[in-house]
Design a protein around this motif. Structure first.
Motif, mmCIF file in Angstrom:
data_model
loop_
_atom_site.group_PDB
_atom_site.id
_atom_site.type_symbol
_atom_site.label_atom_id
_atom_site.label_comp_id
_atom_site.label_asym_id
_atom_site.label_seq_id
_atom_site.Cartn_x
_atom_site.Cartn_y
_atom_site.Cartn_z
ATOM 1 N N LEU A 49 -19.950 56.717 18.149
ATOM 2 C CA LEU A 49 -19.680 55.539 17.158
ATOM 3 C C LEU A 49 -20.074 55.906 15.907
ATOM 4 C CD1 LEU A 49 -20.305 52.714 19.811
ATOM 5 C CD2 LEU A 49 -18.035 53.614 18.928
ATOM 6 N N GLY A 50 -21.298 56.638 15.583
ATOM 7 C CA GLY A 50 -21.678 56.957 14.499
ATOM 8 C C GLY A 50 -20.832 57.755 13.472
ATOM 9 N N PHE A 51 -20.395 58.665 14.094
ATOM 10 C CA PHE A 51 -19.400 59.926 13.823
ATOM 11 C C PHE A 51 -18.048 59.274 13.328
ATOM 12 C CE2 PHE A 51 -22.106 63.340 16.020
ATOM 13 C CZ PHE A 51 -22.503 63.930 14.932
ATOM 14 N N SER A 52 -17.796 58.109 14.406
ATOM 15 C CA SER A 52 -16.566 57.510 14.073
ATOM 16 C C SER A 52 -16.577 56.793 12.644
ATOM 17 C CB SER A 52 -16.237 56.692 15.031
ATOM 18 O OG SER A 52 -15.054 55.921 15.090
ATOM 19 N N LYS A 53 -17.735 56.179 12.369
ATOM 20 C CA LYS A 53 -17.943 55.440 11.110
ATOM 21 C C LYS A 53 -17.896 56.450 9.815
ATOM 22 C CE LYS A 53 -20.253 51.187 12.656
ATOM 23 N NZ LYS A 53 -21.670 50.435 12.544
ATOM 24 N N LEU A 54 -18.518 57.642 10.181
ATOM 25 C CA LEU A 54 -18.581 58.432 8.984
ATOM 26 C C LEU A 54 -17.503 59.087 8.656
ATOM 27 C CD1 LEU A 54 -20.619 60.149 7.242
ATOM 28 C CD2 LEU A 54 -20.728 61.791 9.054
ATOM 29 N N PHE A 55 -16.592 59.427 9.448
ATOM 30 C CA PHE A 55 -15.327 60.018 9.262
ATOM 31 C C PHE A 55 -14.233 59.389 9.264
ATOM 32 C CE2 PHE A 55 -18.234 63.541 10.932
ATOM 33 C CZ PHE A 55 -18.160 64.401 10.097
ATOM 34 N N ASN A 56 -14.385 58.059 9.772
ATOM 35 C CA ASN A 56 -13.367 57.058 9.709
ATOM 36 C C ASN A 56 -12.063 57.503 10.797
ATOM 37 O OD1 ASN A 56 -12.158 54.773 9.044
ATOM 38 N ND2 ASN A 56 -10.797 55.571 7.450
ATOM 39 N N VAL A 57 -12.635 57.856 12.001
ATOM 40 C CA VAL A 57 -11.548 58.258 13.017
ATOM 41 C C VAL A 57 -12.054 57.631 14.239
ATOM 42 C CG1 VAL A 57 -11.159 60.557 12.041
ATOM 43 C CG2 VAL A 57 -12.880 60.651 13.546
ATOM 44 N N SER A 58 -11.122 57.687 15.384
ATOM 45 C CA SER A 58 -11.591 56.826 16.660
ATOM 46 C C SER A 58 -12.731 57.579 17.309
ATOM 47 C CB SER A 58 -10.318 57.021 17.350
ATOM 48 O OG SER A 58 -10.045 58.199 17.741
ATOM 49 N N TYR A 59 -13.072 56.843 18.180
ATOM 50 C CA TYR A 59 -14.224 57.052 18.964
ATOM 51 C C TYR A 59 -13.555 58.299 19.829
ATOM 52 C CZ TYR A 59 -17.356 57.125 23.277
ATOM 53 O OH TYR A 59 -18.200 57.440 24.127
ATOM 54 N N GLY A 60 -12.592 58.340 20.349
ATOM 55 C CA GLY A 60 -11.993 59.405 21.161
ATOM 56 C C GLY A 60 -11.676 60.713 20.519
ATOM 57 N N THR A 61 -11.238 60.637 19.206
ATOM 58 C CA THR A 61 -11.199 61.958 18.408
ATOM 59 C C THR A 61 -12.661 62.384 18.270
ATOM 60 O OG1 THR A 61 -9.468 61.005 17.343
ATOM 61 C CG2 THR A 61 -10.651 62.873 16.184
ATOM 62 N N CYS A 62 -13.560 61.541 17.987
ATOM 63 C CA CYS A 62 -14.897 62.059 17.824
ATOM 64 C C CYS A 62 -15.514 62.907 19.180
ATOM 65 C CB CYS A 62 -15.920 61.075 17.541
ATOM 66 S SG CYS A 62 -15.732 60.725 15.869
ATOM 67 N N VAL A 63 -15.110 62.203 20.141
ATOM 68 C CA VAL A 63 -15.716 62.651 21.560
ATOM 69 C C VAL A 63 -15.103 64.096 21.926
ATOM 70 C CG1 VAL A 63 -15.530 62.605 24.110
ATOM 71 C CG2 VAL A 63 -16.181 60.360 22.688
ATOM 72 N N ILE A 64 -13.895 64.392 21.637
ATOM 73 C CA ILE A 64 -12.991 65.518 21.911
ATOM 74 C C ILE A 64 -13.512 66.606 21.074
ATOM 75 C CG2 ILE A 64 -10.815 66.655 21.712
ATOM 76 C CD1 ILE A 64 -9.521 63.962 22.536
ATOM 77 N N VAL A 65 -13.606 66.296 19.633
ATOM 78 C CA VAL A 65 -14.358 67.416 18.938
ATOM 79 C C VAL A 65 -15.706 67.876 18.986
ATOM 80 C CG1 VAL A 65 -15.074 67.661 16.414
ATOM 81 C CG2 VAL A 65 -12.984 66.668 16.690
ATOM 82 N N PHE A 66 -16.575 66.816 19.498
ATOM 83 C CA PHE A 66 -17.997 67.289 19.819
ATOM 84 C C PHE A 66 -17.808 68.000 21.124
ATOM 85 C CE2 PHE A 66 -21.469 66.457 22.848
ATOM 86 C CZ PHE A 66 -22.606 66.427 21.809
ATOM 87 N N ASN A 67 -17.107 67.725 22.195
ATOM 88 C CA ASN A 67 -17.039 68.410 23.209
ATOM 89 C C ASN A 67 -16.514 69.890 23.047
ATOM 90 O OD1 ASN A 67 -17.870 66.568 24.980
ATOM 91 N ND2 ASN A 67 -16.226 65.542 25.410
ATOM 92 N N LEU A 68 -15.463 70.117 22.139
ATOM 93 C CA LEU A 68 -15.056 71.431 21.776
ATOM 94 C C LEU A 68 -16.191 72.251 21.332
ATOM 95 C CD1 LEU A 68 -11.374 70.335 20.566
ATOM 96 C CD2 LEU A 68 -11.838 71.834 22.840
ATOM 97 N N ILE A 69 -17.090 71.604 20.355
ATOM 98 C CA ILE A 69 -18.098 72.516 19.775
ATOM 99 C C ILE A 69 -19.061 72.764 21.073
ATOM 100 C CG2 ILE A 69 -19.873 72.437 18.212
ATOM 101 C CD1 ILE A 69 -18.122 70.628 16.500
ATOM 102 N N ALA A 70 -19.464 71.484 21.552
ATOM 103 C CA ALA A 70 -20.612 71.833 22.706
ATOM 104 C C ALA A 70 -20.187 72.681 23.765
ATOM 105 C CB ALA A 70 -20.860 70.429 23.282
ATOM 106 N N ILE A 71 -18.972 72.952 24.262
ATOM 107 C CA ILE A 71 -18.711 73.762 25.551
ATOM 108 C C ILE A 71 -18.747 75.162 25.111
ATOM 109 C CG2 ILE A 71 -16.047 74.209 24.746
ATOM 110 C CD1 ILE A 71 -17.591 72.969 28.181
ATOM 111 N N ILE A 72 -18.959 75.607 23.794
ATOM 112 C CA ILE A 72 -18.914 76.944 23.306
ATOM 113 C C ILE A 72 -20.072 77.738 23.996
ATOM 114 C CG2 ILE A 72 -19.147 78.510 21.322
ATOM 115 C CD1 ILE A 72 -17.232 76.726 19.689
#
Length: 216
Positions: A49-72
């Motif tokens: 939710l913090g990232f969502s506020k920072l980048f002004n995107v949805s919670y779902g978008t932040c989760v997907i981006v985070f997961n794509l990075i964390a899965i590496i």
């Protein structure tokens, strides 16, 4: 044998897939109930939710981006953690949270202005549903999301010098601090999810979800 053929032959797998999807639907509702309670979310959602506020995107978008990075690093270190449930968590969970938020806003447009008692009710129901959904998600044994796997990866890389429970505590603490610094609410709900939900998850696992999923 193709995936479709395997699913048709394995009714138990189909059942487990159904329940892991249901678990994420329940978790999505729980996140939003805690969100509108204004008492704080679990550490992971607090950070997203913090990232969502920072980048002004949805919670779902932040989760997907985070997961794509964390899965590496997980993919590099130990691919055994990556299963069907991992993909469900990576790509569907955040979107389910977003859909629930839209539905709830349509039903009750003033949900951001609740008085104290409704907020407390939302918090309690949210915590219970979060524990129930998390228990169901883990009981399916179809893999875990990247965030949940990080603690186990740390334990493996350090050869158990940093046990999972300490790695998870550090991870949750870091996520909470990041969320707070980015403007997320850190409160009673965050504390409850970080420290007090283990027994409730175990209760749901042993008394409901094992029987529900496996018929035992």
């Amino acid at each position: 044998m193709g995936i479709i053929q395997r699913l048709k032959r394995d009714k138990l797998l189909q059942r487990r897939l159904f329940f892991i999807l249901l678990a994420h639907v329940i978790l999505g509702l729980a996140v939003n109930l805690m969100r509108i309670s204004l008492f704080g979310n679990d550490p992971f959602s607090c950070m997203q939710l913090g990232f969502s506020k920072l980048f002004n995107v949805s919670y779902g978008t932040c989760v997907i981006v985070f997961n794509l990075i964390a899965i590496i690093p997980i993919f590099i270190i130990d691919r055994s953690y990556i299963q069907i449930g991992t993909l469900v968590n990576m790509f569907l969970f955040g979107l389910i949270v977003d859909v629930w938020y839209v539905i709830m806003a349509m039903i009750y447009p003033d949900m951001g202005y609740l008085t104290l008692l409704p907020r407390i009710i939302c918090l309690v129901i949210g915590v219970v549903l979060c524990c129930f959904g998390a228990s169901m998600y883990m009981t399916t044994n179809l893999g875990m999301g990247p965030y949940d796997a990080i603690g186990w990866i740390i334990e493996k890389v350090t050869k158990k010098k940093v046990p999972f429970k300490y790695a998870r505590m550090a991870l949750d603490g870091t996520a909470t601090v990041v969320g707070f610094l980015l403007g997320s609410i850190v409160g009673l709900g965050t504390l409850m999810m970080a420290l007090g939900t283990g027994p409730l998850i175990v209760f749901f696992t042993e008394n409901i979800n094992k029987q529900l999923i496996y018929g035992g």
